[in-house]
Design a protein around this motif. Structure first.
Motif, PDB file in Angstrom:
ATOM      1  N   THR A 123      35.131 -11.421   0.799  1.00  0.00           N
ATOM      2  CA  THR A 123      34.175 -12.806   1.739  1.00  0.00           C
ATOM      3  C   THR A 123      33.334 -12.296   2.530  1.00  0.00           C
ATOM      4  OG1 THR A 123      35.170 -14.491   0.222  1.00  0.00           O
ATOM      5  CG2 THR A 123      32.699 -14.924   1.887  1.00  0.00           C
ATOM      6  N   SER A 168      32.665  -5.567  -1.239  1.00  0.00           N
ATOM      7  CA  SER A 168      32.368  -6.082  -0.598  1.00  0.00           C
ATOM      8  C   SER A 168      30.195  -7.036  -1.119  1.00  0.00           C
ATOM      9  CB  SER A 168      31.477  -6.251   1.064  1.00  0.00           C
ATOM     10  OG  SER A 168      30.709  -7.299   1.665  1.00  0.00           O
ATOM     11  N   ALA A 187      28.149  -9.520  -0.728  1.00  0.00           N
ATOM     12  CA  ALA A 187      27.374  -9.393   0.094  1.00  0.00           C
ATOM     13  C   ALA A 187      26.475  -7.695   0.694  1.00  0.00           C
ATOM     14  CB  ALA A 187      27.757 -10.688   1.382  1.00  0.00           C
TER      15      ALA A 187
END
Length: 388
Positions: free
Chosen positions: A336, A354, A356
């Motif tokens: 996260t 990841s 993101a």
């Protein structure tokens, strides 16, 4: 591919055992009823032997059914009992000496090599619970009391001459059938029958409760979104998803698209567990960082472990536990927070991404009108570069 072959051979052993069990029951019933077509060995086997073997063959068939269920759950005791019963069914088939018994002999012999080859796959130990032991002891004590007592008082009973008569009377009385062919003649005998009746009915009630309790627990577990032990027993070569989060649905959808890939989920969220169970997705409501739930989910037989919740700290604990229980399994995790990628790798994950970072790369790539070929490069960067 190797795991798939092993899994198929284990299934074959279980299916063959059930087939032998059902065939033994059917053939035994046919011979008890006297309906049979004589085989080439019929002149050499007395009729009484054939009918008796038919009766015992039916009993062996029911015993084989029990062994089959034990095999299906991976119990070592099931393997041992099946190894004893298969030659026995073959011998009984030969003694029944009819064309109906020949398939039983052949199927029994064919099942032996498959069982021997998969010996190591049935390694689960059976440990009866204290309740099961108490129920068995109570039942044995009650039947022994009735049998020994009625035989000791046989002179005060009409129809009890041998220990077999006493056992028959005890079972008929305990089951509350009461045919009336054996009756007490004196007051002492009647008092004994009353005491034996109370003891045996109570013992049978306890034994019945022990048998029904697992079924009731299974229904309650299903209502609470908990996968039962039986459902986990044949998991092998599966993908184990530890924890749930925003990525859970995409992960499960992708696994569903890959037909034939078994998968299971371990999560602490009972609401999510119920929802997954309604969709027939194997799920266990437990902490994925604990050893016992991962043992139940057969992490030692998993082909891969996926860890992708919204809590990197809990993910690290789940990875550590999975790696400890299966040092060779491939573990993939999603971080996260980008700064936790190295930590999850050190915890034991083979690959960490990841989401993101991956999402950011793709968005900018699309914003500049780059074609889809660069997505593979972006994914590689998200897999490899972030942890360098």
């Amino acid at each position: 591919m190797e795991r798939t072959r092993e899994w198929a051979s284990v299934r074959a052993s279980v299916v063959l055992t059930f087939a032998v069990a059902l065939l033994s029951i059917v053939v035994g019933l046919l011979h008890i009823s006297g309906f049979s077509v004589q085989g080439p060995l019929s002149p050499y086997i007395p009729e009484l032997v054939r009918r008796t073997v038919g009766f015992t063959g039916t009993i062996t068939g029911f015993a084989m059914l029990g062994s089959g269920f034990a095999l299906r759950r991976g119990y070592r005791v099931g393997w041992h009992s099946t190894a004893v019963l298969l030659p026995l069914t073959a011998v009984q088939g030969l003694l029944q000496v009819s064309v109906f018994s020949l398939p039983l002999v052949v199927l029994s012999l064919v099942s032996v090599p498959a069982l021997v080859m998969n010996r190591g796959r049935f390694d689960r130990e059976f440990t009866p619970s204290p309740t099961q032991l108490a129920a068995a002891a109570a039942l044995a004590a009650a039947i022994s009391y009735g049998t020994v007592g009625s035989y000791a008082l046989r002179d005060e009973f009409a129809g009890v001459d041998t220990i077999v008569d006493a056992f028959y009377f005890t079972v008929v009385t305990a089951s509350t059938v009461g045919y009336g062919d054996v009756t007490p003649d004196t007051g002492i005998a009647k008092l004994f029958v009353l005491s034996a009746l109370v003891m045996n009915v109570a013992a049978f009630a306890v034994a019945l409760g022990v048998l029904l309790t697992p079924a009731i627990e299974a229904q309650l577990s299903k209502a609470l979104g908990k996968m039962t032990e039986k459902q986990f027993d044949l998991l092998d070569g599966h993908v184990l998803v530890l924890g749930t989060g925003d990525l859970t649905e995409p992960i499960l959808e992708e696994l569903a698209k890959r037909g034939g890939v078994e998968h299971a989920v371990v999560t602490t969220d009972e609401t999510v567990a119920r929802r997954l169970d309604e969709r027939s997705i194997p799920v266990l409501t437990a902490d994925p960082s604990d050893v016992e739930p991962l043992h139940r989910a057969h992490v030692e037989d998993a082909r891969a472990v996926v860890v992708a919740t919204d809590d990197d700290a809990r993910d690290a604990l789940a990875i550590l536990t999975a790696r400890q229980l299966n040092p060779d399994v491939r573990i993939v995790a999603a971080a996260t927070q980008r700064e936790n990628i190295d930590k999850l790798r050190r915890a034991g994950a083979d690959q960490v991404i990841s989401p993101a970072t991956l999402g950011g790369h793709i968005l900018i790539d699309c914003a500049f009108g780059e074609n889809g070929d660069s997505i593979g490069r972006i994914a590689d960067d998200a897999f490899d570069s972030e942890g360098e």
